[in-house]
Motif scaffolding. Structure first.
Motif, short mmCIF file in Angstrom:
data_model
loop_
_atom_site.label_atom_id
_atom_site.label_comp_id
_atom_site.label_asym_id
_atom_site.label_seq_id
_atom_site.Cartn_x
_atom_site.Cartn_y
_atom_site.Cartn_z
N ARG A 6 52.71 -34.76 -16.99
CA ARG A 6 52.89 -35.89 -17.89
C ARG A 6 52.91 -37.18 -17.09
NH1 ARG A 6 57.81 -32.99 -21.04
NH2 ARG A 6 58.04 -32.04 -19.01
N GLY A 7 52.32 -38.22 -17.65
CA GLY A 7 52.32 -39.52 -16.99
C GLY A 7 53.66 -40.20 -17.11
N GLN A 8 53.87 -41.21 -16.26
CA GLN A 8 55.14 -41.94 -16.25
C GLN A 8 55.48 -42.52 -17.61
OE1 GLN A 8 55.72 -44.85 -13.11
NE2 GLN A 8 56.88 -46.14 -14.49
N GLY A 9 54.51 -43.15 -18.26
CA GLY A 9 54.76 -43.75 -19.57
C GLY A 9 55.15 -42.71 -20.61
N GLU A 10 54.48 -41.56 -20.57
CA GLU A 10 54.80 -40.49 -21.51
C GLU A 10 56.22 -39.96 -21.26
OE1 GLU A 10 53.21 -36.08 -22.92
OE2 GLU A 10 52.12 -37.16 -21.36
N LEU A 11 56.55 -39.77 -19.99
CA LEU A 11 57.90 -39.30 -19.65
C LEU A 11 58.96 -40.31 -20.08
CD1 LEU A 11 57.45 -37.76 -16.08
CD2 LEU A 11 58.10 -36.57 -18.18
N GLU A 12 58.70 -41.58 -19.84
CA GLU A 12 59.67 -42.60 -20.24
C GLU A 12 59.89 -42.55 -21.75
OE1 GLU A 12 58.13 -46.29 -18.76
OE2 GLU A 12 58.96 -45.98 -16.76
N GLY A 13 58.80 -42.42 -22.51
CA GLY A 13 58.92 -42.33 -23.96
C GLY A 13 59.69 -41.11 -24.41
N GLN A 14 59.46 -39.97 -23.75
CA GLN A 14 60.16 -38.75 -24.11
C GLN A 14 61.65 -38.85 -23.78
OE1 GLN A 14 57.95 -35.70 -22.08
NE2 GLN A 14 56.37 -35.63 -23.65
N VAL A 15 61.97 -39.40 -22.61
CA VAL A 15 63.37 -39.55 -22.21
C VAL A 15 64.07 -40.51 -23.16
CG1 VAL A 15 64.89 -40.48 -20.41
CG2 VAL A 15 63.05 -38.89 -19.81
N LEU A 16 63.44 -41.63 -23.47
CA LEU A 16 64.05 -42.59 -24.39
C LEU A 16 64.21 -41.98 -25.78
CD1 LEU A 16 65.20 -45.41 -24.73
CD2 LEU A 16 62.89 -46.23 -25.18
N GLY A 17 63.21 -41.22 -26.21
CA GLY A 17 63.30 -40.53 -27.51
C GLY A 17 64.48 -39.56 -27.55
N ALA A 18 64.66 -38.81 -26.47
CA ALA A 18 65.79 -37.89 -26.40
C ALA A 18 67.12 -38.63 -26.48
CB ALA A 18 65.72 -37.05 -25.12
N LEU A 19 67.23 -39.73 -25.75
CA LEU A 19 68.46 -40.52 -25.80
C LEU A 19 68.74 -41.03 -27.20
CD1 LEU A 19 68.29 -42.68 -22.54
CD2 LEU A 19 69.89 -40.81 -23.04
N ARG A 20 67.70 -41.42 -27.91
CA ARG A 20 67.88 -41.96 -29.26
C ARG A 20 68.32 -40.88 -30.25
NH1 ARG A 20 67.23 -46.88 -30.35
NH2 ARG A 20 66.56 -46.53 -32.49
N GLU A 21 68.02 -39.62 -29.93
CA GLU A 21 68.46 -38.51 -30.79
C GLU A 21 69.91 -38.13 -30.54
OE1 GLU A 21 65.74 -35.31 -30.11
OE2 GLU A 21 64.03 -36.42 -30.92
N ALA A 22 70.46 -38.53 -29.40
CA ALA A 22 71.84 -38.18 -29.05
C ALA A 22 72.82 -38.89 -29.98
CB ALA A 22 72.12 -38.56 -27.60
N GLU A 23 73.96 -38.27 -30.18
CA GLU A 23 74.97 -38.87 -31.05
C GLU A 23 75.91 -39.80 -30.30
OE1 GLU A 23 76.89 -36.06 -33.59
OE2 GLU A 23 75.00 -35.11 -34.13
N GLY A 24 75.63 -40.03 -29.03
CA GLY A 24 76.45 -40.91 -28.20
C GLY A 24 75.92 -40.86 -26.78
N PRO A 25 76.67 -41.42 -25.84
CA PRO A 25 76.24 -41.38 -24.44
C PRO A 25 76.10 -39.94 -23.94
CG PRO A 25 78.03 -42.95 -24.76
CD PRO A 25 77.91 -42.17 -26.03
N VAL A 26 75.07 -39.69 -23.14
CA VAL A 26 74.80 -38.34 -22.63
C VAL A 26 74.48 -38.38 -21.15
CG1 VAL A 26 74.02 -37.42 -24.86
CG2 VAL A 26 72.36 -38.48 -23.31
N THR A 27 74.56 -37.23 -20.51
CA THR A 27 74.25 -37.10 -19.09
C THR A 27 72.76 -36.87 -18.89
OG1 THR A 27 74.55 -34.72 -19.10
CG2 THR A 27 76.51 -36.06 -18.62
N ALA A 28 72.30 -37.06 -17.66
CA ALA A 28 70.91 -36.76 -17.31
C ALA A 28 70.63 -35.27 -17.53
CB ALA A 28 70.62 -37.16 -15.87
#
Length: 141
Positions: A6-28
């Motif tokens: 996966r390219g950097q931009g795709e990974l950034e989007g996936q990581v940000l998407g995962a964070l937005r699905e979280a119900e609060g602050p989360v760990t790496a």
């Protein structure tokens, strides 16, 4: 079975998407697990750190690790990438003209409506630019 790179931009989007699905602050580690666990932990931390530098995530220390939260959405991240590409071009006007003429009619109408809603703008304060648009604060969309 081979892994798809996966390219950097795709990974950034996936990581940000995962964070937005979280119900609060989360760990790496939570983010890594949410993405399927196939990425190295260090890769996830690197992507989170890049997103922090782009001001689209925030972190707070908890013990020896960090908790991460999104401060922007995937659309904001894409807009930052587009802006960075445009800023790297010599002839901004030609790039913008080419971009607009390549838009499908529906997207062109959306862009026109957005520009109309933004109202008149002064000249770009950056030296060597030809396009007229507002002095941008990269922390807002």
């Amino acid at each position: 079975m081979g892994r798809t790179r996966r390219g950097q931009g795709e990974l950034e989007g996936q990581v940000l998407g995962a964070l937005r699905e979280a119900e609060g602050p989360v760990t790496a580690a939570w983010v890594r697990e949410r993405l399927g666990g196939d990425l190295a932990y260090t890769t996830v931390v690197t992507i989170l750190t890049r997103l922090l530098a782009k001001d689209v995530v925030a972190r707070e220390r908890q013990g020896r690790s960090f908790l991460w939260t999104p401060t922007a959405d995937v659309a904001r991240l894409a807009a930052l990438r587009m802006r960075r590409l445009l800023d790297g071009e010599q002839d901004r006007e030609a790039v913008l003209a080419s971009f607009v003429t390549a838009l499908p009619p529906g997207d062109e109408q959306v862009l026109r409506a957005l520009l109309e809603a933004a109202g008149p703008r002064g000249p770009d304060p950056r030296p060597g630019t030809h396009a007229d648009h507002a002095d941008h604060d990269d922390t807002q969309v």
